[in-house]
Scaffold this motif. Structure first.
Motif, PDB file in Angstrom:
ATOM      1  N   GLY A 249       0.786  -1.222   0.000  1.00 28.39           N
ATOM      2  CA  GLY A 249       0.000   0.000   0.000  1.00 28.39           C
ATOM      3  C   GLY A 249       0.818   1.272   0.000  1.00 28.39           C
ATOM      4  O   GLY A 249       0.260   2.368   0.104  1.00 28.39           O
ATOM      5  N   ILE A 250       2.136   1.163  -0.126  1.00 29.68           N
ATOM      6  CA  ILE A 250       3.005   2.336  -0.137  1.00 29.68           C
ATOM      7  C   ILE A 250       3.073   2.895  -1.559  1.00 29.68           C
ATOM      8  O   ILE A 250       3.254   2.136  -2.519  1.00 29.68           O
ATOM      9  CB  ILE A 250       4.423   1.974   0.348  1.00 29.68           C
ATOM     10  N   PRO A 251       2.912   4.210  -1.744  1.00 29.12           N
ATOM     11  CA  PRO A 251       2.979   4.804  -3.092  1.00 29.12           C
ATOM     12  C   PRO A 251       4.264   4.420  -3.813  1.00 29.12           C
ATOM     13  O   PRO A 251       5.362   4.582  -3.284  1.00 29.12           O
ATOM     14  CB  PRO A 251       2.913   6.300  -2.808  1.00 29.12           C
ATOM     15  N   ASP A 252       4.107   3.903  -5.012  1.00 25.64           N
ATOM     16  CA  ASP A 252       5.251   3.452  -5.801  1.00 25.64           C
ATOM     17  C   ASP A 252       4.858   3.515  -7.278  1.00 25.64           C
ATOM     18  O   ASP A 252       3.959   2.781  -7.712  1.00 25.64           O
ATOM     19  CB  ASP A 252       5.627   2.024  -5.406  1.00 25.64           C
ATOM     20  N   PRO A 253       5.510   4.393  -8.066  1.00 27.43           N
ATOM     21  CA  PRO A 253       5.158   4.514  -9.493  1.00 27.43           C
ATOM     22  C   PRO A 253       5.293   3.206 -10.249  1.00 27.43           C
ATOM     23  O   PRO A 253       4.625   3.002 -11.270  1.00 27.43           O
ATOM     24  CB  PRO A 253       6.146   5.570 -10.009  1.00 27.43           C
ATOM     25  N   THR A 254       6.148   2.313  -9.776  1.00 33.50           N
ATOM     26  CA  THR A 254       6.343   1.026 -10.446  1.00 33.50           C
ATOM     27  C   THR A 254       5.522  -0.093  -9.801  1.00 33.50           C
ATOM     28  O   THR A 254       5.709  -1.267 -10.142  1.00 33.50           O
ATOM     29  CB  THR A 254       7.832   0.639 -10.424  1.00 33.50           C
ATOM     30  N   GLY A 255       4.646   0.267  -8.848  1.00 36.61           N
ATOM     31  CA  GLY A 255       3.830  -0.737  -8.168  1.00 36.61           C
ATOM     32  C   GLY A 255       2.814  -1.370  -9.092  1.00 36.61           C
ATOM     33  O   GLY A 255       2.528  -0.879 -10.188  1.00 36.61           O
ATOM     34  N   GLY A 256       2.230  -2.454  -8.624  1.00 34.32           N
ATOM     35  CA  GLY A 256       1.290  -3.193  -9.464  1.00 34.32           C
ATOM     36  C   GLY A 256      -0.167  -2.946  -9.163  1.00 34.32           C
ATOM     37  O   GLY A 256      -1.036  -3.580  -9.769  1.00 34.32           O
ATOM     38  N   THR A 257      -0.491  -2.030  -8.241  1.00 29.88           N
ATOM     39  CA  THR A 257      -1.887  -1.787  -7.864  1.00 29.88           C
ATOM     40  C   THR A 257      -2.223  -0.314  -8.012  1.00 29.88           C
ATOM     41  O   THR A 257      -1.520   0.544  -7.473  1.00 29.88           O
ATOM     42  CB  THR A 257      -2.144  -2.217  -6.407  1.00 29.88           C
ATOM     43  N   TYR A 258      -3.293  -0.037  -8.755  1.00 32.70           N
ATOM     44  CA  TYR A 258      -3.778   1.343  -8.875  1.00 32.70           C
ATOM     45  C   TYR A 258      -5.095   1.450  -8.104  1.00 32.70           C
ATOM     46  O   TYR A 258      -6.020   0.665  -8.315  1.00 32.70           O
ATOM     47  CB  TYR A 258      -4.003   1.741 -10.332  1.00 32.70           C
TER      48      TYR A 258
END
Length: 516
Positions: A249-258
């Motif tokens: 749940g930490i903001p990450d531009p490369t994360g997999g959840t929007y």
């Protein structure tokens, strides 16, 4: 729904405690406060408020956060109105919502929605266990067996490192805690029912400490990201900030959840469930006709008001970055120290998990005891016995969900099953109100078929709003159970709303001028 007053048997699956007075067993009756209000409050207030609510405010913003709370609160409020009408129409036996829906819409609908509600309670047990374990590992990082996940956040001048518990630690500790809770359930179910209100005391104390901490928040420490209650923070956090995040749940531009508003509805909705806790204890109430409506509505309005106030205060006390990166912000800001909230979270979640592992098996046993579906005969229990086999089955489901190890993936599943049950309660009241059968004479007069229809429609809308795929799966599962009950099930020995509808149509046809 014949309207006759059936005496409720004294059995553990009806949620009734027994005392021995002069050699004869007599039920211990409870009033509105301890019998309905406290159990509902304990089940509604929980893990989502402590470790996800500030993050939801940071993601949705204050404006959409208020809309989110009002939407979910309206759904449970309308369901409470329908529940109050049905619960005051006659005596209630074990099974809670299953008993209500089954007697109103027939055994097929009752069992299909009842089993889905059972699955929702079983999965909710995993939700509470994971919440307690996550809080423990964040409070004591050294207890982790595996290395923590570290995320760099570049929202400030210097990249900030955010540590999250490892998923394997969540799984291992979660399985151990679930097994220990099962031993407690097997060893002292009656004791759990007696001490359950005590779990609410640290919850209320921790909430009090959170609000004291908000008013005393430091404003002279630029590194803390706490601004104190300031209008500037309120304006900055008014709009939404939907973005990509990693699995923690930490903001990450490369994360997999929007994340969007729809996903947040699925994440937050379990925070408003628990309104059935009072109706499940109907056999232990002094005045069922008064206690269930008054106690349930009071708990619903109290918690909804708390959530609305919290949206305003959380949005005005910290920066957006703090709201999104500190998943335990409620503990960080609490006065005088975070340990109070840590203890409150762990005790409240473990208490709620015990309630799930106690209530779900009894619901399954009540369905089995109606002897409609032969495949459920393994879960039958005598009136004086505990549902041990059903408890083991519930624990197996709970452990299976704990293995997933992700709180944000489990909550939408719980939401779907609860919404399906709530829509069944609203449809039951809608049908009975519309038919106006002679047996439909609820003492709760503040209801109308239009409110029940809106409540049922709102449940379905929220389900599709969260995820049309999850909704299709949930409805398909209920439909398969409905079809299976129709093919393999035995006929129930009670009337239902559909049979009443056929009777009313036939009667009107005979009374029509053209009838001979």
């Amino acid at each position: 729904m014949t309207g006759e007053q059936i005496p409720t048997p004294s059995s553990p699956r009806d949620g009734e405690d027994i005392s021995i007075t002069q050699g004869h067993p007599k039920p211990l009756k409870m009033g509105t406060m301890m019998g309905v209000f406290v159990p509902c409050l304990q089940n509604i207030l929980g893990i989502i408020y402590y470790i996800r609510f500030t993050w939801i405010v940071g993601m949705a913003g204050i404006g959409q956060g208020l809309i989110l709370v009002l939407l979910c609160g309206l759904c449970t409020f309308l369901t409470t109105i329908s529940l109050s009408a049905i619960a005051t129409n006659g005596a209630m036996k074990g099974g809670g919502p299953y008993y209500l829906i089954g007697r109103a819409l027939g055994p097929e609908v009752g069992i299909s929605i009842g089993l889905c509600f059972f699955l929702g309670n079983a999965v909710a047990g995993a939700l509470y266990v994971l919440g307690a374990v996550e809080t423990f590992l964040k409070a004591f990082p050294a207890a982790g067996i595996f290395r923590e996940t570290i995320t760099k956040v570049n929202g400030t001048a210097v990249a900030e490192s955010i540590q999250s518990p490892n998923s394997h630690d969540l799984q291992i500790y979660g399985i151990v805690v679930t097994i220990l809770l099962c031993f407690i359930v097997f060893g002292g179910v009656k004791m759990i029912n007696r001490v359950a209100p005590a779990f609410l005391v640290p919850v209320l104390l921790s909430i009090f400490c959170i609000f004291i901490g908000i008013f005393l928040a430091k404003t002279d420490d630029p590194d803390s990201n706490f601004t104190g209650l300031r209008l500037k923070s309120f304006k900055d956090n008014w709009g939404s900030a939907y973005q990509m995040t990693n699995d923690a749940g930490i903001p990450d531009p490369t994360g997999g959840t929007y994340w969007s508003f729809n996903e947040l509805v699925g994440l937050f909705f379990p925070a408003v469930t628990g309104i059935m806790a009072g109706s499940n204890r109907s056999a232990s109430l002094k005045d069922t006709q008064r206690s269930i409506p008054v106690g349930t509505l009071a708990a619903t309005l109290t918690t909804t008001s708390l959530y609305l106030i919290s949206v305003l205060f959380f949005g005005a006390v910290a920066t957006r970055n703090k709201l999104l990166t500190d998943r335990l912000l409620t503990a960080t800001i609490a006065w005088p120290f975070p340990a109070i909230v840590h203890v409150g979270i762990i005790l409240s979640t473990l208490g709620a998990a015990l309630q799930s592992l106690t209530g779900a098996p009894r619901l399954l046993a009540a369905i089995a005891n109606d002897d409609i579906l032969p495949i459920l005969n393994y879960f039958k229990v005598a009136d004086t016995s505990e549902p041990h086999i059903a408890t083991l089955f519930t624990a197996f489901i709970c452990i299976g969900c704990v293995v997933i190890g992700n709180l944000d993936l489990i909550t939408p599943t719980v939401t779907m099953f609860y919404l399906l049950c709530y829509s069944g309660v609203n449809l039951s009241c809608f049908l009975l109100d519309l038919l106006d059968a002679p047996s439909w004479r609820p003492r709760w007069k503040y209801h109308h078929w239009s409110l029940s229809f809106v409540g049922a429609s709102l449940c379905i809308v929220i389900m599709f709003l969260i995820s049309w795929s999850f909704t299709v799966v949930a409805i398909a599962l209920a439909s398969l159970i409905y079809k299976y009950v129709g093919l393999k099930g035995k006929a129930g020995d009670w009337g239902d709303g559909f049979k009443s509808a056929y009777f009313q149509l036939a009667l009107r046809s005979l009374r029509s001028p053209g009838a001979t």
